[in-house]
Design a protein around this motif. Structure first.
Motif, short mmCIF file in Angstrom:
data_model
loop_
_atom_site.label_atom_id
_atom_site.label_comp_id
_atom_site.label_asym_id
_atom_site.label_seq_id
_atom_site.Cartn_x
_atom_site.Cartn_y
_atom_site.Cartn_z
N ILE A 41 1.06 -1.28 0.16
CA ILE A 41 -0.09 -0.09 -0.07
C ILE A 41 0.93 1.34 0.21
CG2 ILE A 41 -1.71 1.37 1.20
CD1 ILE A 41 -2.86 -1.33 2.36
N ASP A 42 1.95 1.09 0.82
CA ASP A 42 2.76 2.63 0.83
C ASP A 42 3.42 2.70 -0.21
OD1 ASP A 42 1.94 2.83 3.62
OD2 ASP A 42 3.58 1.85 4.30
N ALA A 43 4.10 1.73 -1.10
CA ALA A 43 4.67 1.86 -2.41
C ALA A 43 3.81 2.22 -3.50
CB ALA A 43 5.20 0.45 -2.79
N GLY A 44 2.62 2.02 -3.58
CA GLY A 44 1.74 2.47 -4.31
C GLY A 44 1.78 1.80 -5.77
N GLY A 45 2.70 0.65 -5.64
CA GLY A 45 2.61 -0.07 -6.96
C GLY A 45 3.80 -0.92 -7.17
N SER A 46 4.07 -1.93 -8.01
CA SER A 46 5.05 -2.94 -8.11
C SER A 46 5.35 -3.00 -9.35
CB SER A 46 4.48 -4.01 -7.53
OG SER A 46 5.41 -5.31 -7.51
N GLN A 47 6.61 -3.35 -9.53
CA GLN A 47 7.23 -3.85 -10.81
C GLN A 47 6.89 -5.46 -11.09
OE1 GLN A 47 9.07 -2.16 -12.81
NE2 GLN A 47 9.44 -0.24 -11.44
N GLU A 48 6.32 -6.28 -10.27
CA GLU A 48 6.15 -7.58 -10.19
C GLU A 48 4.87 -7.99 -10.79
OE1 GLU A 48 7.31 -9.45 -6.69
OE2 GLU A 48 9.12 -8.65 -6.57
N GLY A 49 3.88 -7.05 -10.77
CA GLY A 49 2.42 -7.29 -10.98
C GLY A 49 1.64 -6.54 -10.46
N PRO A 50 0.11 -6.44 -10.83
CA PRO A 50 -0.66 -5.50 -10.14
C PRO A 50 -0.98 -5.90 -8.73
CG PRO A 50 -1.59 -7.16 -11.58
CD PRO A 50 -0.27 -7.48 -11.77
N GLY A 51 -1.66 -4.92 -7.84
CA GLY A 51 -1.86 -5.05 -6.34
C GLY A 51 -2.41 -6.05 -5.96
N TRP A 52 -3.59 -6.42 -6.48
CA TRP A 52 -4.40 -7.77 -6.33
C TRP A 52 -3.71 -8.83 -6.42
CZ3 TRP A 52 -5.56 -11.65 -9.42
CH2 TRP A 52 -5.37 -11.46 -10.95
N PHE A 53 -3.00 -9.21 -7.46
CA PHE A 53 -2.25 -10.40 -7.55
C PHE A 53 -1.17 -10.53 -6.43
CE2 PHE A 53 1.13 -13.07 -9.34
CZ PHE A 53 0.46 -13.98 -9.66
N LEU A 54 -0.35 -9.60 -6.11
CA LEU A 54 0.65 -9.77 -5.15
C LEU A 54 0.35 -9.87 -3.94
CD1 LEU A 54 3.31 -6.95 -6.30
CD2 LEU A 54 3.20 -9.44 -6.45
#
Length: 251
Positions: A41-54
């Protein structure tokens, strides 16, 4: 045969203990993975995939989540076989339906109750992840395709079903062998913990000895995990039926 299997599966799944196991797994996942979820949540995003999947991956494959699974999946029907042997209700059931049908029915009830319990818990994890973390995007322009993510989720449910089935049958097998229904809840957890510590301390390169990696495809691919879980769950089911048959012979 079909009627006996259906009745055993129904009795093993449609009870309050099944629901309690689902809630325990879900609660353990959300609480134990809170640090990772908050970081997402704090990062606001990820390089590995969308938030719901992670978020779903954190919850379903988390170390602490998988530690609770061997305990929870035995709630629904883990001690039933031993209770029926002690009350001699098992003899009545064998006379009514036949020994072979009774043995297959008890194994099927454990198999499906444990597998479906973990699958339902994972489905709730997926729902929570989509609702709470669905707005968190992927930061890379070349992330995995949506169809690839859906396939990974579907395969994770297959792994979850086999993992839950394995520990549910293992718990009931322990209860029948030790003649103590409470061992159905204790032995799977102890076995899971001992195997994990044993691998991490003495055989760090042999990841296949760790039951966590049978469910979480960290070091092995999905096919390897599914095959290992399938073989182990079938073998454990056969051992359970053998032990139950021997107890019936001495009843």
């Amino acid at each position: 045969m079909g009627h006996t299997l259906a009745v055993e599966c129904k009795n093993s799944i449609l009870n309050i203990r099944f629901l309690a196991g689902v809630i325990l797994i879900l609660t353990a996942a959300l609480i134990s993975e809170q640090v990772h979820l908050q970081f997402l949540i704090d990062a606001g995003g990820s390089q590995e995939g969308p938030g719901w999947f992670l978020a779903y991956s954190f919850c379903s494959n988390g170390t602490n989540t998988l530690l609770f699974v061997p305990i929870a999946v035995t709630f629904a029907a883990g001690g039933d076989a031993e209770m029926e042997l002690r009350s001699r209700y098992a003899l009545f059931s064998c006379i009514r339906s036949g020994k072979k049908q009774y043995l297959l029915g008890k194994a099927a009830g454990l198999f499906f109750s444990g597998g479906l319990m973990l699958c339902f818990a994972m489905l709730l994890m997926l729902g929570v992840s989509c609702v709470v973390f669905g707005h968190i995007p992927i930061l890379s322009d070349h992330g995995p395709a949506f169809s690839e993510l859906v396939l990974k989720v579907l395969v994770s449910f297959l792994r979850g079903f086999l993992n839950g089935a394995l520990w549910a049958v293992a718990g009931s097998f322990a209860a029948v062998v030790t003649r103590n229904r409470y061992m159905a809840y204790a032995v799977p957890f102890i076995l899971y913990y001992v195997l994990s510590v044993f691998q991490e301390r003495y055989y760090r390169a042999l990841f296949f000895l760790n039951p966590r990696y049978w469910m979480a495809p960290v070091y092995y691919n999905d096919l390897f995990c599914v095959v290992v879980l399938l073989v182990l769950s079938v073998l454990t089911s056969l051992l359970f039926m053998w032990a139950l048959k021997r107890r019936l012979g001495y009843a």
